[in-house]
Design a protein around this motif. Structure first.
Motif, PDB file in Angstrom:
ATOM      1  N   VAL A  14       0.694  -1.203  -0.005  1.00 26.72           N
ATOM      2  CA  VAL A  14      -0.218  -0.151   0.077  1.00 26.72           C
ATOM      3  C   VAL A  14       0.850   1.159  -0.061  1.00 26.72           C
ATOM      4  O   VAL A  14       1.466   1.527   0.974  1.00 26.72           O
ATOM      5  N   ALA A  15       0.935   1.863  -0.975  1.00 29.57           N
ATOM      6  CA  ALA A  15       1.696   3.081  -1.346  1.00 29.57           C
ATOM      7  C   ALA A  15       1.400   4.247  -0.152  1.00 29.57           C
ATOM      8  O   ALA A  15       2.303   4.813   0.422  1.00 29.57           O
ATOM      9  N   GLU A  16       0.296   4.766  -0.111  1.00 29.61           N
ATOM     10  CA  GLU A  16      -0.281   5.619   0.842  1.00 29.61           C
ATOM     11  C   GLU A  16       0.517   5.480   2.246  1.00 29.61           C
ATOM     12  O   GLU A  16       0.901   6.380   2.830  1.00 29.61           O
ATOM     13  N   THR A  17       0.328   4.268   2.804  1.00 32.99           N
ATOM     14  CA  THR A  17       0.726   4.083   4.082  1.00 32.99           C
ATOM     15  C   THR A  17       2.132   3.310   4.365  1.00 32.99           C
ATOM     16  O   THR A  17       2.684   2.989   5.298  1.00 32.99           O
ATOM     17  N   GLY A  18       2.834   3.059   3.264  1.00 29.50           N
ATOM     18  CA  GLY A  18       4.130   2.404   2.957  1.00 29.50           C
ATOM     19  C   GLY A  18       4.088   1.133   3.821  1.00 29.50           C
ATOM     20  O   GLY A  18       4.825   0.627   4.282  1.00 29.50           O
ATOM     21  N   THR A  19       3.078   0.245   3.432  1.00 27.14           N
ATOM     22  CA  THR A  19       3.055  -1.038   4.148  1.00 27.14           C
ATOM     23  C   THR A  19       2.986  -1.941   3.073  1.00 27.14           C
ATOM     24  O   THR A  19       2.615  -2.221   1.898  1.00 27.14           O
ATOM     25  N   ILE A  20       3.780  -3.310   3.507  1.00 23.24           N
ATOM     26  CA  ILE A  20       4.051  -4.291   2.752  1.00 23.24           C
ATOM     27  C   ILE A  20       3.156  -5.454   3.350  1.00 23.24           C
ATOM     28  O   ILE A  20       3.657  -5.715   4.576  1.00 23.24           O
ATOM     29  N   VAL A  21       2.536  -6.072   2.671  1.00 21.25           N
ATOM     30  CA  VAL A  21       1.890  -7.338   3.367  1.00 21.25           C
ATOM     31  C   VAL A  21       2.218  -8.601   2.752  1.00 21.25           C
ATOM     32  O   VAL A  21       2.484  -8.891   1.637  1.00 21.25           O
ATOM     33  N   LEU A  22       2.571  -9.567   3.787  1.00 23.41           N
ATOM     34  CA  LEU A  22       3.005 -11.107   3.737  1.00 23.41           C
ATOM     35  C   LEU A  22       1.812 -11.673   4.287  1.00 23.41           C
ATOM     36  O   LEU A  22       1.284 -11.543   5.031  1.00 23.41           O
ATOM     37  N   VAL A  80       9.446  -6.456  -3.608  1.00 16.37           N
ATOM     38  CA  VAL A  80       7.974  -6.057  -3.869  1.00 16.37           C
ATOM     39  C   VAL A  80       7.788  -5.766  -5.544  1.00 16.37           C
ATOM     40  O   VAL A  80       8.475  -4.951  -6.033  1.00 16.37           O
ATOM     41  N   ARG A  81       7.003  -6.565  -6.021  1.00 12.55           N
ATOM     42  CA  ARG A  81       6.729  -6.227  -7.428  1.00 12.55           C
ATOM     43  C   ARG A  81       5.848  -4.956  -7.733  1.00 12.55           C
ATOM     44  O   ARG A  81       4.735  -4.936  -7.091  1.00 12.55           O
ATOM     45  N   ALA A  82       6.174  -4.251  -8.656  1.00 14.87           N
ATOM     46  CA  ALA A  82       5.521  -2.836  -8.842  1.00 14.87           C
ATOM     47  C   ALA A  82       4.141  -3.192  -9.080  1.00 14.87           C
ATOM     48  O   ALA A  82       3.182  -2.447  -8.706  1.00 14.87           O
ATOM     49  N   ARG A  83       3.799  -4.327  -9.874  1.00 14.99           N
ATOM     50  CA  ARG A  83       2.204  -4.779 -10.277  1.00 14.99           C
ATOM     51  C   ARG A  83       1.438  -4.938  -8.815  1.00 14.99           C
ATOM     52  O   ARG A  83       0.320  -5.101  -8.995  1.00 14.99           O
ATOM     53  N   ASP A  84       2.089  -5.450  -7.842  1.00 16.45           N
ATOM     54  CA  ASP A  84       1.714  -5.396  -6.520  1.00 16.45           C
ATOM     55  C   ASP A  84       1.111  -4.186  -5.472  1.00 16.45           C
ATOM     56  O   ASP A  84       0.835  -4.478  -4.338  1.00 16.45           O
ATOM     57  N   ILE A  85       1.597  -3.048  -6.020  1.00 17.59           N
ATOM     58  CA  ILE A  85       1.345  -1.908  -5.478  1.00 17.59           C
ATOM     59  C   ILE A  85       0.142  -1.448  -5.537  1.00 17.59           C
ATOM     60  O   ILE A  85      -0.048  -1.204  -6.649  1.00 17.59           O
ATOM     61  N   THR A  86      -0.397  -0.966  -4.530  1.00 15.78           N
ATOM     62  CA  THR A  86      -1.964  -0.433  -4.852  1.00 15.78           C
ATOM     63  C   THR A  86      -1.599   0.944  -4.052  1.00 15.78           C
ATOM     64  O   THR A  86      -0.738   1.206  -3.284  1.00 15.78           O
ATOM     65  N   ILE A 130      -4.091   2.632  -2.098  1.00 15.11           N
ATOM     66  CA  ILE A 130      -4.840   2.808  -0.697  1.00 15.11           C
ATOM     67  C   ILE A 130      -5.159   1.543  -0.186  1.00 15.11           C
ATOM     68  O   ILE A 130      -5.250   0.380  -0.926  1.00 15.11           O
ATOM     69  N   LEU A 131      -5.391   1.432   1.203  1.00 16.17           N
ATOM     70  CA  LEU A 131      -5.714   0.358   1.891  1.00 16.17           C
ATOM     71  C   LEU A 131      -6.904  -0.442   1.260  1.00 16.17           C
ATOM     72  O   LEU A 131      -6.768  -1.879   1.216  1.00 16.17           O
ATOM     73  N   PRO A 132      -7.929   0.073   0.806  1.00 15.47           N
ATOM     74  CA  PRO A 132      -9.246  -0.622   0.490  1.00 15.47           C
ATOM     75  C   PRO A 132      -9.061  -1.511  -0.831  1.00 15.47           C
ATOM     76  O   PRO A 132      -9.135  -2.849  -1.070  1.00 15.47           O
ATOM     77  N   GLU A 133      -7.891  -0.902  -1.451  1.00 19.53           N
ATOM     78  CA  GLU A 133      -7.608  -1.672  -2.978  1.00 19.53           C
ATOM     79  C   GLU A 133      -6.714  -2.864  -2.594  1.00 19.53           C
ATOM     80  O   GLU A 133      -6.887  -3.919  -2.996  1.00 19.53           O
ATOM     81  N   ALA A 134      -5.941  -2.885  -1.604  1.00 18.39           N
ATOM     82  CA  ALA A 134      -5.112  -3.815  -1.203  1.00 18.39           C
ATOM     83  C   ALA A 134      -5.989  -4.781  -0.559  1.00 18.39           C
ATOM     84  O   ALA A 134      -5.847  -6.201  -0.783  1.00 18.39           O
TER      85      ALA A 134
END
Lengths: 527, 212
Positions: free
Chosen positions: B127-135, B157-163, B165-169
């Motif tokens: 999640v770009a807006e919050t700088g969060t990576i989910v495993l 982190v693959r660029a295509r996996d970056i959203t 905002i949180l709801p998209e993730a």
């Protein structure tokens, strides 16, 4: 339908445990205010977090929409609570978890202790949890010969110093770095005697101290920030990684959670995981959040338990005016903006839950008459800053006023000695007199005839400095100005009902600046 | 009556006024329109703010980057599902002798993990807006423990996996998988609110963002 209640309505069953103010709040506040270190630390902490929170909240264009969604989700959770609890239970159990229900603190403690003993363990590692602090789990386990190690840095500091947390987010905020170093040097086994007071060195000492515990612990105890009914998933939000250690490494995980922590569905997490970190630590996101759903074969604890705790929550829910206090997500934003909390600190509130939310939640959970909890709803100037800051829009000032009413009602006509007829209290008499006086203009007119008496009481300096009886509380810190020679109503009668045309040419000028604007508090002479 | 029945009964009794179930207004942002470059830029800004180290690479350059990052490390761990080709460069230098793999049937113990210097994992979504990576414990990310015990986490982190905002993730995730959301290295502000990076979790977080 499980949501409809068909049985006999039962009386609310209140909670027990660390939820009590033990002395009247004003007394506790006076003592805490004398602690200059505490005041300096708290002032710095609340100011810093307040500024950080404002900065990250203002980044989001949809903050108010998120708050509104959060409020509505929580309100819907409360309305559907029985059904959601059953749904959560079914999902959590289907994924290999075990649910235990605890009516109160004592029952929850006993369940946790027996689960620990089943594993043959005599120590556990703990993640910071308000629920386990509320039920006094650490103290209970100690009595049972089980050592509970707090692993959050601040909780560790507080535990090593045999002290109590003073803030729900930064529990050791009342201690400065040198105090922390001294505690570590005194209480931490094998600590480097050359330890300095730099926070980085102190954090490193805590890491070294707890690492062996984490790697060898068989049982962990945690709280939970959220539970998702539609999947049976639990969530813990943290910063240091001690939560991940506890939730991942031990074979057995026991979580204690209040029944109100449920959210209906996965998509609700997108609201609360935006609201919580920004409101709480003023970060865009906390460093770590862990989610688990029952047992995952081959990954993390294989023996997973959840204790669902009532301990007065159902009683709070029964209070239609107060039930929204259960929406609280324990972010602590209300504390950081509260002018009372900022000065007195958390210890003054006695309960596990301090600050504005504690001032309503504690008496709602225990009942207003428990110990000194009836003094908590008065620990506020009703400025409303807490309501503005609350991410789920709990109307704390309204509930404070409601609970003050509960307090007054609980005392009505109860001052009589045992065995005798009930005596009406001074407050009852005063309220009765006021109700008679205000019920008609004629009655009020009669009372107003006594105004000159007040002027005599005020004396030449035109101040009343001491009132008798319960009104003495009012004059303890204020003077009352002498009442005016005539009331507004008397003046109005003279000016407007007099049949003759005005003869005094200055009369109209005086009327414009007369007592109408300042009411009965005006002290200037009328012609 | 057992505790379960009694608590549910108390709650039903508390709700005998049958409070209305409100509609939930979801008027907050639920999607966004940022392009890949903007997403990478925003995520990088947030991660750097958290004191993570960020490296943006074309796919072909990732093995080289990993080899450089692992240069100073002794042994390092990887989950069995992570593409072995990513370590071609590193292997060219040491023949793969420093690498240990956590695999079904061959699990690394906590003690073994405590002795490695670093772990390399993939990631599920960011999640770009919050700088969060989910495993989410997929095979290229491994069991939760492997990204926890080693002191350094190198996360791809693959660029295509970056959203944005949180709801998209969250819409890309399965809530029932064990998840760890990571926003920077472990940190504490418990002493005088002074932020210290590195407590119990990995003290160093290196993020390799892969374009394309």
């Amino acid at each position: 339908m499980s949501g409809t209640f068909l049985g006999m309505p039962s009386l609310p069953v209140f909670g027990i445990g660390n939820l009590h103010e033990h002395e009247p709040f004003p007394k506790a506040a006076r003592r805490e205010l004398g602690n200059t270190q505490l005041r300096a630390n708290l002032g710095h902490a609340t100011r810093t977090i307040r500024d950080k929170r404002l900065a990250v909240v203002s980044e989001l264009p949809d903050w108010e929409e998120l708050r509104e969604a959060g409020r509505a989700i929580k309100e819907s959770v409360m309305a559907r609570l029985p059904e959601l609890l059953e749904q959560f239970e079914a999902n959590f159990t289907a994924r290999g978890g075990t649910i235990h229900w605890a009516r109160d603190a004592g029952e929850a403690n006993a369940i946790v202790a027996s689960l620990i003993r089943e594993q043959g363990a005599d120590e556990v590692v703990k993640v910071k949890s308000m629920a386990t602090q509320e039920i006094g789990l650490n103290e209970y386990l100690e009595e049972q010969g089980i050592a509970a190690f707090e692993t959050d840095l601040a909780e560790l500091i507080v535990q090593l110093d045999h002290d109590k947390p003073s803030h729900i987010l930064v529990p050791a905020i009342h201690k400065n770095r040198s105090q922390v170093r001294d505690i570590f040097l005194r209480e931490m086994e094998g600590v480097d005697p050359e330890l300095t007071n730099e926070p980085a060195r102190l954090a490193a000492a805590a890491r070294a101290h707890l690492r062996r515990k984490f790697l060898s612990a068989k049982v962990a105890v945690s709280g939970a920030n959220f539970a998702l009914a539609d999947s049976g998933t639990l969530a813990v939000v943290e910063s240091e990684g001690n939560g991940r250690m506890c939730l991942t490494l031990p074979e057995t995980l026991i979580t204690v959670m209040g029944v109100e922590k449920l959210l209906p569905a996965w998509e609700d997490l997108e609201v609360f995981m935006q609201l919580l970190p920004r409101s709480s630590t003023g970060e865009r996101m906390n460093p770590y959040t862990s989610l688990w759903t029952g047992v995952t074969p081959d990954d993390g604890p294989q023996n997973v338990h959840l204790v669902l705790l009532d301990n007065g929550r159902s009683a709070a829910l029964a209070d239609e005016m107060g039930r929204s206090a259960l929406h609280c997500i324990r972010c602590s934003a209300c504390m950081n903006v509260c002018p009372v909390y900022e000065r007195t600190g958390g210890h003054a509130y006695g309960s596990t839950y301090p600050g504005p939310i504690g001032a309503i939640l504690s008496p709602l959970l225990t009942g207003i008459t428990a110990e000194e909890n009836n003094s908590l709803p008065y620990a506020s100037s009703l400025c409303g800053a807490c309501y503005d800051a609350c991410p789920v829009k709990i109307n704390i000032p309204d509930i404070l006023v409601h609970l003050r009413g509960e307090d007054v009602d609980s005392k009505r006509g109860k001052r009589g000695k045992r065995g005798r007829e009930r005596l009406p209290s001074q407050m009852d008499l005063g309220m009765k007199a006021a109700s008679w006086a205000l019920s008609s203009g004629k009655n009020l007119g009669l009372v107003e005839k006594a105004l000159p008496l007040g002027r005599i009481a005020a004396g030449p300096d035109k101040k009343i400095t001491k009132l008798p009886g319960i009104a003495a509380g009012w004059t303890q810190s204020r003077d009352i100005p002498a009442p005016p020679a005539q009331s507004f109503r008397q003046w109005w009668d003279k000016e407007h009902r007099a049949p003759a045309a005005p003869t005094d040419p200055t009369g109209t000028g005086d009327a414009g600046t007369g007592n109408a604007g300042t009411g009965s508090a005006g002290t200037e002479e009328n012609p | 009556m057992n505790a379960r029945e009694e608590i549910l009964d108390r709650i039903r009794s508390a709700l005998r006024d049958a409070p209305a179930v409100p509609d939930v207004p979801r008027d907050y942002r639920r999607s966004s329109t940022l392009g890949e470059e903007e997403l990478i830029e925003l995520l990088t800004d947030r991660l750097v703010d958290y004191k993570a180290n960020v490296f943006i690479e074309e796919a072909a350059a990732v093995p080289q980057r990993l080899a450089v990052l692992l240069e100073g490390a002794g042994r390092y761990a990887i989950p069995h599902g992570l593409d072995q080709a990513l370590f071609a460069e590193a292997d060219a230098r040491d023949g793969g002798s420093r690498r240990v793999t956590d695999a079904p049937g061959h699990r690394l113990s906590v003690e073994e993990l405590d002795r490695v210097d670093a772990v390399v994992t993939g990631s599920a979504v960011a999640v770009a807006e919050t700088g969060t990576i989910v495993l989410d414990a997929s095979p290229d990310q491994g069991r939760r423990v492997i990204s926890l015990v080693p002191d350094r986490h190198i996360c791809i982190v693959r660029a295509r996996d970056i959203t944005a905002i949180l709801p998209e993730a969250l819409r890309r995730l399965d809530g029932t998988r064990p998840q760890t959301w990571i926003s920077g290295p472990s940190a504490t502000s418990d002493i005088e609110l002074e932020r210290v990076e590195g407590v119990h979790g990995p003290r160093t977080l290196d993020v390799v963002i892969v374009r394309g």
